[in-house]
Design an enzyme around this catalytic site. Structure first.
Site, PDB file in Angstrom:
ATOM      1  CE  LYS A 152      -0.070  -3.290   3.462  1.00 49.42           C
ATOM      2  NZ  LYS A 152      -0.887  -2.412   4.391  1.00 49.42           N
TER       3      LYS A 152
ATOM      4  CB  THR B 254       1.253  -5.525  13.171  1.00 47.75           C
ATOM      5  OG1 THR B 254       2.226  -6.344  12.542  1.00 47.75           O
ATOM      6  CG2 THR B 254       1.171  -5.868  14.624  1.00 47.75           C
TER       7      THR B 254
ATOM      8  CD  GLU C 239       1.411   5.233   6.420  1.00 47.84           C
ATOM      9  OE1 GLU C 239       0.984   5.838   7.401  1.00 47.84           O
ATOM     10  OE2 GLU C 239       0.695   4.712   5.549  1.00 47.84           O
TER      11      GLU C 239
ATOM     12  CB  THR D 129      -0.964   0.001   1.203  1.00 47.78           C
ATOM     13  OG1 THR D 129      -0.229  -0.154   2.410  1.00 47.78           O
ATOM     14  CG2 THR D 129      -1.971  -1.119   1.070  1.00 47.78           C
TER      15      THR D 129
END
Lengths: 385, 385
Positions: free
Chosen positions: B170, B181, B261, B148
């Site tokens: 991922k 998770t 992220e 993603t």
């Protein structure tokens, strides 16, 4: 007016050189009586600063003559030298006020680990200067002296039939629950005994400061103190006093939320139809602490999926497929599925209302929090001096 | 090679149009046997996506023929229509593979609330295309199709005496514990029965993915699946297999941490001399979830006060005045007070090591997390499509 709005109190705020900005940094609030009633609630963090360790003992008999507060250093994890600094601060104030050191509370705020000889000297000198400058109009100066990264002082006053409650607070960062989330001093000229003061304070803080959770981080130094002088001679009904005290605490809590470090939204998370008050609080707090939800609000994104994901991490009774979620009055999720389009939600105002309907019982609670912003990251990655 | 490194597996990753970028977004992993053993662990979030609800039932008999995974939509909180989409996906794969739909697992990742007719059509078409393209070299394409906001695919392979374990993962956001998770598929050509596979997977994930807590946010869709083909005919010692599986899981967990992220630091929080494993994990997790600590690391600030404040919110046994804290090898706090000057600590490398010595017992644990950065706020305030 803050802490000097009620009769029987004097206060001062002075520059002691603890802040590099040269702003006021030591405050004293003195109860001139006739009653010397005090109550306090403290951080539930097990890592407690020296002033907390001292004040917990000092308040235990319900008698408090004065509170000495400093910004510019937390005096936490500063060892026995730091505890002696707190002790000497109380002794100094007691000597100058001609009272017992055991009736002086001490509060500190600032960087953990700060509390050396220089710090001690400035705190003691500031205490002396503040006591020399005490006056019935000193509440505003005192409220300025306890500020850290606050952009403005926080003050609140409520008056009822002949008696008054006034308060001051500092907050900004490390705002989270378990009590107490910040430094607060509240005074009243009503007649209260120590038990009444303690019960009223616990009830009021439970419903207000305990439900403010700006960033999920519980401080080592937080303390909320209530002092009663009885100067009006009026003994109010207990529930009426508790309601007025709750109003002052809620006012201060909202000011803390509005001035939280780096925040761009004040978020009220109202949880309704929960099975119990505790579960309503748990659900609201879980959402309030979810960084993805908080970042979405910063981005004006009504991301209800993150709300449901946060609820799902709690033990609260609810059916994930029978929950409704509103963002600023628009029901974006109903029965655990999409409802109104997200385009209908306007998240540009600072005031943000989230409503979560758990459809289980009759309990409800509202948690106040803030969004997660670039400025929060900046302020808290830069703040260490 | 990821999931096709072990013998007996084929995989594929195709473009189904679910991602606006035009990148691969549907993957299939098929076990060609001779064994069809499967085990899986799932998010402990009570708000579970449709694929989780399906897969929990499908794996319960320990037999798994294939896993179908899509990115570009979580199919979570999409109602009965969404559950039917998952069901139809399994039916489609089963029909094409000539197996039972009850032996097909389904995984989805992306935005919650996404799962309409268009989504369903693309997932079903993508499943058909992926199965048509299955091959023994398809592992890399499959690992790309599940990405993603990941910037790169995550793959790991470990080989022992004649048998192999390979995996893909991922992650990127919503990385938190309680399992699982993220989406992970791990394959092995060792001979295992269903009970062995389940025990090994639970042990390995408990020590690895469960101790990765990038942002404290638990997803609705996370699943870790282990498939065993038995193609080598080798039945390894259980502890040897579990150790190798743990190695693969830890490798993937570290890749997830490294690609979280917006992160600029990979932080390992090692807690030693705790009274129990659970308390070591609780202490590490509390520090890992403290936004003030995380922001300080982003600012290269060895703020040990925030570490102690976070430890103080746990129930773990410790004495706040007998704790040592190291930042990147420099003991900045000893016995709950300042030690080496903060200037000695270099926090500019991405790899960051925090060591917390509780001085109570013999247990230890390491929690992996990331810092709180401007990029984290940016990505998560912008991500909703």
């Amino acid at each position: 007016m803050s802490v000097t709005a009620a009769q029987g109190f004097e206060a001062a705020g002075v520059v002691a050189g603890l802040k590099s900005t040269g702003n006021k940094d030591v405050a004293v609030v003195v109860n001139r009586g006739p009653l010397k009633v005090g109550a306090a609630v403290f951080t539930s963090n097990r890592a407690k600063a020296n002033p907390i360790l001292w004040s917990q003992q000092a308040v235990s008999d319900g008698v408090v003559e004065a509170v000495v507060l400093n910004s510019g250093g937390a005096n936490c994890f500063t060892g026995s030298f730091g505890f002696q600094t707190t002790h000497q601060t109380a002794e100094k104030a007691a000597e100058l006020l001609d009272v017992s050191a055991g009736d002086i509370l001490v509060c500190s705020t600032g960087l953990i680990g700060t509390g050396d000889e220089v710090f001690r000297g400035k705190v003691l000198a500031g205490t002396t200067a503040a006591i020399a400058g005490l006056g019935p109009d000193g509440g505003d100066a005192a409220s300025e002296a306890i500020m850290t990264t606050d952009t403005q002082p926080k003050r609140a006053v409520v008056s009822r039939h002949g008696w008054t409650i006034g308060g001051m607070a500092k907050g900004a960062g490390m705002l989270a629950p378990g009590l107490a989330t910040m430094l607060v001093v509240i005074t009243t000229d009503a007649v209260l005994d120590a038990g009444e003061a303690d019960r009223a304070l616990r009830t009021a803080t439970h419903l207000t400061f305990d439900r403010l959770d700006s960033d999920g981080c519980m401080s080592t130094n937080d303390q909320v103190t209530l002092l009663a002088s009885g100067a009006t001679g009026i003994h109010p009904d207990h529930s009426a006093f508790t309601m007025a005290l709750t109003e002052v605490c809620q006012d201060l809590a909202q000011q803390l939320q509005a001035d939280a470090e780096g925040a761009s939204h004040n978020i009220s998370i109202q949880v309704v139809h929960a099975a119990s008050d505790e579960e309503a609080v748990a659900v609201g707090r879980s959402v309030a602490r979810n960084n993805l939800f908080k970042a979405a609000i910063f981005g004006n994104d009504p991301n209800w999926g993150r709300v449901l994901a946060a609820i799902g991490t709690t033990d609260a009774r609810f059916d994930p497929y029978d929950v409704d979620v509103w963002f600023n009055g628009v029901r974006v999720c109903t029965a655990g599925g999409p409802d109104r389009p997200r385009e209908e939600v306007d998240l540009t105002p600072r005031a943000t209302g989230i409503l979560i309907d758990l459809k289980v019982g009759d309990a409800e609670a509202t948690i106040l929090t803030n969004d997660l912003t670039h400025d929060y990251v900046h302020e808290n990655s830069a703040y260490s001096s």
